[in-house]
Design an enzyme around this catalytic site. Sequence first.
Site, mmCIF file in Angstrom:
data_model
loop_
_atom_site.group_PDB
_atom_site.id
_atom_site.type_symbol
_atom_site.label_atom_id
_atom_site.label_comp_id
_atom_site.label_asym_id
_atom_site.label_seq_id
_atom_site.Cartn_x
_atom_site.Cartn_y
_atom_site.Cartn_z
ATOM 1 N N GLU A 1 5.602 -3.196 9.234
ATOM 2 C CA GLU A 1 5.025 -3.191 7.775
ATOM 3 C C GLU A 1 4.578 -1.616 7.485
ATOM 4 O O GLU A 1 3.304 -1.581 6.943
ATOM 5 C CB GLU A 1 3.790 -3.983 7.620
ATOM 6 N N PRO A 2 5.662 -0.837 7.626
ATOM 7 C CA PRO A 2 5.036 0.594 7.115
ATOM 8 C C PRO A 2 5.006 0.734 5.751
ATOM 9 O O PRO A 2 5.507 0.182 5.021
ATOM 10 C CB PRO A 2 6.347 1.447 7.452
ATOM 11 N N GLY A 3 3.568 1.296 5.511
ATOM 12 C CA GLY A 3 3.444 1.780 3.748
ATOM 13 C C GLY A 3 3.695 3.245 3.844
ATOM 14 O O GLY A 3 4.546 3.811 3.317
ATOM 15 N N ARG A 4 2.454 3.888 4.350
ATOM 16 C CA ARG A 4 2.222 5.261 4.217
ATOM 17 C C ARG A 4 3.384 6.036 4.641
ATOM 18 O O ARG A 4 3.767 6.951 3.823
ATOM 19 C CB ARG A 4 1.040 5.749 5.081
ATOM 20 N N GLY B 1 0.798 1.594 9.705
ATOM 21 C CA GLY B 1 -0.116 2.538 10.363
ATOM 22 C C GLY B 1 0.592 3.877 10.774
ATOM 23 O O GLY B 1 -0.062 4.930 11.226
ATOM 24 N N ASP C 1 -19.310 11.660 -12.686
ATOM 25 C CA ASP C 1 -19.878 11.313 -11.195
ATOM 26 C C ASP C 1 -19.632 12.363 -10.493
ATOM 27 O O ASP C 1 -18.420 13.128 -10.331
ATOM 28 C CB ASP C 1 -19.138 9.967 -10.819
ATOM 29 N N HIS D 1 -2.073 -5.273 13.221
ATOM 30 C CA HIS D 1 -1.948 -3.902 12.331
ATOM 31 C C HIS D 1 -3.330 -3.014 13.047
ATOM 32 O O HIS D 1 -4.201 -3.523 12.896
ATOM 33 C CB HIS D 1 -2.216 -4.271 11.117
ATOM 34 N N LYS E 1 1.493 -2.613 -1.219
ATOM 35 C CA LYS E 1 0.180 -2.046 -1.356
ATOM 36 C C LYS E 1 0.049 -0.632 -1.588
ATOM 37 O O LYS E 1 -0.872 -0.281 -2.090
ATOM 38 C CB LYS E 1 -1.023 -2.885 -0.626
ATOM 39 N N TYR F 1 -1.415 5.147 -1.538
ATOM 40 C CA TYR F 1 -2.599 4.835 -1.595
ATOM 41 C C TYR F 1 -3.317 5.674 -2.753
ATOM 42 O O TYR F 1 -4.230 6.093 -2.563
ATOM 43 C CB TYR F 1 -3.827 4.442 -0.501
#
Length: 405
Positions: A250-253, A220, A348, A180, A52, A377
């Site tokens: 589950e590392p993403g960042r 995280g 906007d 998480h 993600k 993200y």
Amino acid sequence: DLAIESHIAHIIKRSRVGGDESFFIADLGQIFRQHRRWTQNMPGIRPYYAVKCNCDPTFLKVLAELGTGFDCASIEEMRAVLNLGVDPARILFANPCKAPAAVAFAREVGVLRTTFDNIDELDTIKAHMPEAQLLLRIYANDEDAFICLGEKFGAQLDTTEELLSRAWELGLNVIGVSFHVGTGATNPASFCKGIKDARLAFSQAERLGFHPKILDIGGGFQDDCFESMGPIIREAIRSEFPAGITTIAEPGRFFARSVYTLVCRVISRRRQLGSAALSGVPDMLYQNDGIYGNFMNVIMEKEIMVPYLVSKKTRGFLNKPKSGESEKTNDAVQVPSHRYSIWGPTCDSTDCVVREVALDSEVKIGDWLKYKNMGAYTSTTATQFNGFSSTYDTFYVNSETLPDY
Ligand code: PLP
């Protein structure tokens, strides 16, 4: 940094990008460096990269080659990983509240590991993937995280026994516990608490007759505090599971953020006039990417953006200096600072990327601004609001082997 900037200049100069679209530079060398950091600080803890965060196929491919697993939350994320030829056993369907059709899809393609945190999910799983290998997601929360997840997901400890009993009654197989603490976590105590609570849930599962064998400490992780958190997390695992335990994360960042630089073009400019000029309101730059594009993290995570003007000097550097000529002719010149606010292209007024910044040079329409650390993200949260595109070119470099232009 200069090498990357030269490469950006190379791309701009060759007009390989449409004038009105921002583009990414992805440094594949940085993926190797982050992977090395991971294995040094989290030895034995296998990362399941959270798709993600950034689902760029080239990025996923490099991670696949490095041997990571993948945390997928949807059918499309599973497809993206499976399309690379990754074995479904390397995928964890880490979404505790799934649509029945998504569970059926996972079964069809052989992704059997998934998370749950409520009774109804167990019924869905029983109906659509009775042979699932389940991880009970328990509540965890770092209140200082950019985005806390505890409000939405995770079984409270006073409910885990009931959930596990129901899984046992249904004849399902619980193989572990996950949590998480929230994305962009800073407090190692939240991981320690998660590990301690997981130990309790392990014991409850064991008492019921399950043989849980996987501890999943979620994501995280952040660049800034990674090295200091590593030993604390490892020690917590050692102390709660003295006999040892298979641990995954589950590392993403951590993997994606620093790999990508985003380059945006200034498409319009408002120089202040009248009273606004007299009272010192900064001039306004409008660029071709904003909050509704790749900068959603400005509002979601309160990220402070730091723009760098892609310098004409570096761009000029492409016209190689003649022999004997210095590349650094302007170094001694004192330049006044120019103050700007920077806005995205939509109609906007929420679409403000930078409230105020002072840059060394005047910025004009057609200039390019570079933003580092734009891999997490960003492209995955971009929308098409106001008719602006949400697809962006990505150019790949390897900082360890960049060509000398
Ligand atoms: N796993 C799950 C279940 C998540 O929800 C997230 C992010 O929201 C991640 C992993 C990745 O988190 P991070 O990017 O903070 O490492």
